[in-house]
Design a protein around this motif. Structure first.
Motif, mmCIF file in Angstrom:
data_model
loop_
_atom_site.group_PDB
_atom_site.id
_atom_site.type_symbol
_atom_site.label_atom_id
_atom_site.label_comp_id
_atom_site.label_asym_id
_atom_site.label_seq_id
_atom_site.Cartn_x
_atom_site.Cartn_y
_atom_site.Cartn_z
ATOM 1 N N ARG A 1 101.090 -95.074 -42.847
ATOM 2 C CA ARG A 1 99.673 -95.220 -42.508
ATOM 3 C C ARG A 1 98.988 -96.270 -43.375
ATOM 4 O O ARG A 1 97.899 -96.723 -43.051
ATOM 5 C CB ARG A 1 98.962 -93.871 -42.634
ATOM 6 C CG ARG A 1 99.382 -92.868 -41.566
ATOM 7 C CD ARG A 1 98.546 -91.603 -41.643
ATOM 8 N NE ARG A 1 98.927 -90.661 -40.609
ATOM 9 C CZ ARG A 1 99.824 -89.708 -40.758
ATOM 10 N NH1 ARG A 1 100.450 -89.585 -41.912
ATOM 11 N NH2 ARG A 1 100.114 -88.886 -39.776
ATOM 12 N N LYS A 2 99.616 -96.614 -44.508
ATOM 13 C CA LYS A 2 99.095 -97.706 -45.322
ATOM 14 C C LYS A 2 99.572 -99.058 -44.803
ATOM 15 O O LYS A 2 98.998 -100.091 -45.114
ATOM 16 C CB LYS A 2 99.547 -97.545 -46.779
ATOM 17 C CG LYS A 2 98.870 -96.414 -47.537
ATOM 18 C CD LYS A 2 99.325 -96.438 -48.986
ATOM 19 C CE LYS A 2 98.637 -95.346 -49.797
ATOM 20 N NZ LYS A 2 99.069 -95.370 -51.217
ATOM 21 N N THR A 3 100.654 -99.019 -44.019
ATOM 22 C CA THR A 3 101.275 -100.254 -43.541
ATOM 23 C C THR A 3 100.754 -100.668 -42.174
ATOM 24 O O THR A 3 100.488 -101.842 -41.926
ATOM 25 C CB THR A 3 102.808 -100.079 -43.468
ATOM 26 O OG1 THR A 3 103.293 -99.643 -44.743
ATOM 27 C CG2 THR A 3 103.489 -101.377 -43.068
ATOM 28 N N PHE A 4 100.603 -99.689 -41.276
ATOM 29 C CA PHE A 4 100.200 -99.976 -39.902
ATOM 30 C C PHE A 4 98.781 -99.493 -39.639
ATOM 31 O O PHE A 4 98.305 -98.543 -40.260
ATOM 32 C CB PHE A 4 101.154 -99.297 -38.911
ATOM 33 C CG PHE A 4 102.582 -99.747 -39.043
ATOM 34 C CD1 PHE A 4 102.980 -100.976 -38.550
ATOM 35 C CD2 PHE A 4 103.524 -98.947 -39.670
ATOM 36 C CE1 PHE A 4 104.291 -101.394 -38.669
ATOM 37 C CE2 PHE A 4 104.834 -99.352 -39.796
ATOM 38 C CZ PHE A 4 105.227 -100.586 -39.300
ATOM 39 N N GLY A 5 98.122 -100.150 -38.694
ATOM 40 C CA GLY A 5 96.807 -99.695 -38.263
ATOM 41 C C GLY A 5 96.924 -98.437 -37.420
ATOM 42 O O GLY A 5 98.007 -98.069 -36.955
ATOM 43 N N ASN A 6 95.807 -97.774 -37.201
ATOM 44 C CA ASN A 6 95.782 -96.551 -36.406
ATOM 45 C C ASN A 6 95.914 -96.890 -34.917
ATOM 46 O O ASN A 6 95.095 -97.622 -34.368
ATOM 47 C CB ASN A 6 94.462 -95.816 -36.673
ATOM 48 C CG ASN A 6 94.338 -94.557 -35.844
ATOM 49 O OD1 ASN A 6 95.330 -93.956 -35.475
ATOM 50 N ND2 ASN A 6 93.116 -94.174 -35.553
ATOM 51 N N PRO A 7 96.942 -96.368 -34.222
ATOM 52 C CA PRO A 7 97.161 -96.715 -32.814
ATOM 53 C C PRO A 7 96.303 -95.931 -31.829
ATOM 54 O O PRO A 7 96.266 -96.261 -30.642
ATOM 55 C CB PRO A 7 98.644 -96.378 -32.609
ATOM 56 C CG PRO A 7 98.887 -95.244 -33.550
ATOM 57 C CD PRO A 7 98.015 -95.509 -34.755
ATOM 58 N N THR A 8 95.605 -94.899 -32.289
ATOM 59 C CA THR A 8 94.875 -94.025 -31.371
ATOM 60 C C THR A 8 93.783 -94.744 -30.577
ATOM 61 O O THR A 8 93.693 -94.554 -29.363
ATOM 62 C CB THR A 8 94.273 -92.835 -32.138
ATOM 63 O OG1 THR A 8 95.314 -92.152 -32.827
ATOM 64 C CG2 THR A 8 93.572 -91.877 -31.198
ATOM 65 N N PRO A 9 92.930 -95.572 -31.200
ATOM 66 C CA PRO A 9 91.852 -96.198 -30.420
ATOM 67 C C PRO A 9 92.337 -97.055 -29.263
ATOM 68 O O PRO A 9 91.743 -97.029 -28.182
ATOM 69 C CB PRO A 9 91.112 -97.042 -31.469
ATOM 70 C CG PRO A 9 91.410 -96.395 -32.773
ATOM 71 C CD PRO A 9 92.808 -95.876 -32.645
ATOM 72 N N ILE A 10 93.416 -97.809 -29.447
ATOM 73 C CA ILE A 10 93.868 -98.693 -28.371
ATOM 74 C C ILE A 10 94.411 -97.877 -27.198
ATOM 75 O O ILE A 10 94.259 -98.263 -26.034
ATOM 76 C CB ILE A 10 94.928 -99.696 -28.887
ATOM 77 C CG1 ILE A 10 95.097 -100.854 -27.900
ATOM 78 C CG2 ILE A 10 96.261 -99.024 -29.150
ATOM 79 C CD1 ILE A 10 93.885 -101.717 -27.750
ATOM 80 N N LEU B 1 102.018 -98.240 -25.648
ATOM 81 C CA LEU B 1 102.016 -98.856 -26.979
ATOM 82 C C LEU B 1 101.396 -97.913 -28.014
ATOM 83 O O LEU B 1 101.905 -97.774 -29.135
ATOM 84 C CB LEU B 1 101.248 -100.177 -26.950
ATOM 85 C CG LEU B 1 101.923 -101.348 -26.227
ATOM 86 C CD1 LEU B 1 100.996 -102.553 -26.195
ATOM 87 C CD2 LEU B 1 103.238 -101.713 -26.903
ATOM 88 N N GLY B 2 100.286 -97.270 -27.631
ATOM 89 C CA GLY B 2 99.660 -96.307 -28.535
ATOM 90 C C GLY B 2 100.571 -95.135 -28.822
ATOM 91 O O GLY B 2 100.639 -94.642 -29.956
ATOM 92 N N SER B 3 101.295 -94.685 -27.808
ATOM 93 C CA SER B 3 102.223 -93.570 -27.984
ATOM 94 C C SER B 3 103.333 -93.932 -28.962
ATOM 95 O O SER B 3 103.675 -93.144 -29.855
ATOM 96 C CB SER B 3 102.823 -93.180 -26.627
ATOM 97 O OG SER B 3 103.803 -92.178 -26.769
ATOM 98 N N VAL B 4 103.891 -95.129 -28.813
ATOM 99 C CA VAL B 4 104.945 -95.579 -29.729
ATOM 100 C C VAL B 4 104.400 -95.676 -31.153
ATOM 101 O O VAL B 4 105.068 -95.293 -32.124
ATOM 102 C CB VAL B 4 105.516 -96.934 -29.268
ATOM 103 C CG1 VAL B 4 106.468 -97.504 -30.315
ATOM 104 C CG2 VAL B 4 106.234 -96.785 -27.933
ATOM 105 N N GLY B 5 103.164 -96.175 -31.274
ATOM 106 C CA GLY B 5 102.551 -96.261 -32.592
ATOM 107 C C GLY B 5 102.377 -94.896 -33.235
ATOM 108 O O GLY B 5 102.634 -94.718 -34.436
#
Length: 311
Positions: free
Chosen positions: A68-77, A120-124
């Motif tokens: 979670r420090k490396t990737f952005g949050n995928p939920t909004p997209i 994409l959000g699901s994979v994130g």
């Protein structure tokens, strides 16, 4: 891992969450240490770099690593894909401004917003260990792709039901004969897909009792909408089977409009939670409530820990 050691979301760990000047949006004046401790991931599921656990899509669940420090949050997209597909469709179902055709005009939206962005959000979510939104977004991403494919003539979903040789010849061998849309078999068959989408939404509804009120409302209205749409297609099957069955045609029309009304409520709830996520992700000095339910229904691990503590 203690709450003080819990990893922070990427946006806040990179400096968004400067709490030194004003922490009033964290339910009153709190010191910097307390504020930073509360800006953390809740383990498995997080709908954004949240300031409050009440905004999480799932109760706390520990995960290894610091993704979670490396990737952005995928939920909004993923929510963007869902909302920009469902909101116009709900208006189409209600027939606003002369809209109709089961939303066929937005087939590209279903492919590239509903399908692509939600997958994409699901994979994130899967990458960062968020099981519940991973399953939800993956399910609805597949739904939008399936719905778009059904409307796409190339896949011949409805054309395959044209059995009259004369009518079939009218399409000159091309797939997607529109006459199939008016066959009882196609409508009755498609209704089962909608029925079982309602069933999986019912399961999501029960699971959402440990998230928040807005998420619960989303699944509650979806259960109703899918049930109504299944009923609409079964009534259409009866109407196409017997042209004199005016009652079935009327019932189908009413069910479609009612389903549109329910999905419109779904959309408005979705826009609300999306707005809440974006405010939190940018560390706005205020937040909008979503009705946290995680403290009402305690998890099995929480109950077990409480019993061990008592002993």
């Amino acid at each position: 891992m203690t709450s003080a050691e819990a990893p922070m979301e990427k946006d806040f760990s990179n400096g968004y969450g400067n709490m030194s000047s004003n922490n009033n949006h964290l339910e009153g004046n709190v010191d910097q240490t307390t504020a930073l401790n509360r800006i953390r991931t809740a383990g498995s599921i997080s709908i954004s770099p949240e300031l409050f656990e009440k905004l999480y899509l799932s109760p706390e669940n520990k995960v290894a690593g610091e993704l979670r420090k490396t990737f952005g949050n995928p939920t909004p997209i993923a929510l963007v894909g869902f909302l920009l597909s469902l909101t116009p469709l709900s208006c189409d179902l209600m027939g606003w401004r002369g809209a109709g055709g089961n939303g066929a005009a937005d087939i590209g939206v279903y492919f590239f917003f509903g399908g692509l962005l939600m997958i994409l959000g699901s994979v994130g979510e899967w990458i960062i260990g968020n099981t519940f939104p991973f399953v939800v977004f993956g399910t609805f991403g597949a739904f939008w792709l399936s719905f778009a494919a059904t409307l796409q003539p190339f896949f011949n979903a409805y054309g395959a039901y044209v059995t009259n040789p004369t009518v079939a010849a009218a399409s000159m061998g091309e797939p997607g004969n529109a006459a199939g849309l008016a066959t009882p078999a196609f409508n009755a068959s498609f209704a089962f897909f909608l029925l079982f989408m309602g069933l999986i939404c019912l399961i999501f509804l029960i699971c959402s009792l440990r998230t928040n009120i807005v998420f619960f409302v989303i699944f509650l209205t979806l259960v109703c909408a899918f049930g109504l749409l299944a009923g609409a297609y079964w009534n259409l099957a009866l109407a196409y089977e017997n042209a004199a069955n005016v009652g079935a045609a009327s019932a189908a029309s009413k069910c479609v409009k009612a389903a549109g009304a329910f999905t419109f409520v779904t959309s408005m709830a979705g826009w609300w939670i999306f707005f809440a996520i974006m405010l939190a992700s940018l560390d706005f000095p205020f937040a909008i409530p979503v009705g946290d339910l995680s403290h009402i229904i305690k998890g099995a691990s929480q109950k077990k820990a409480a019993k061990e503590h008592e002993v």
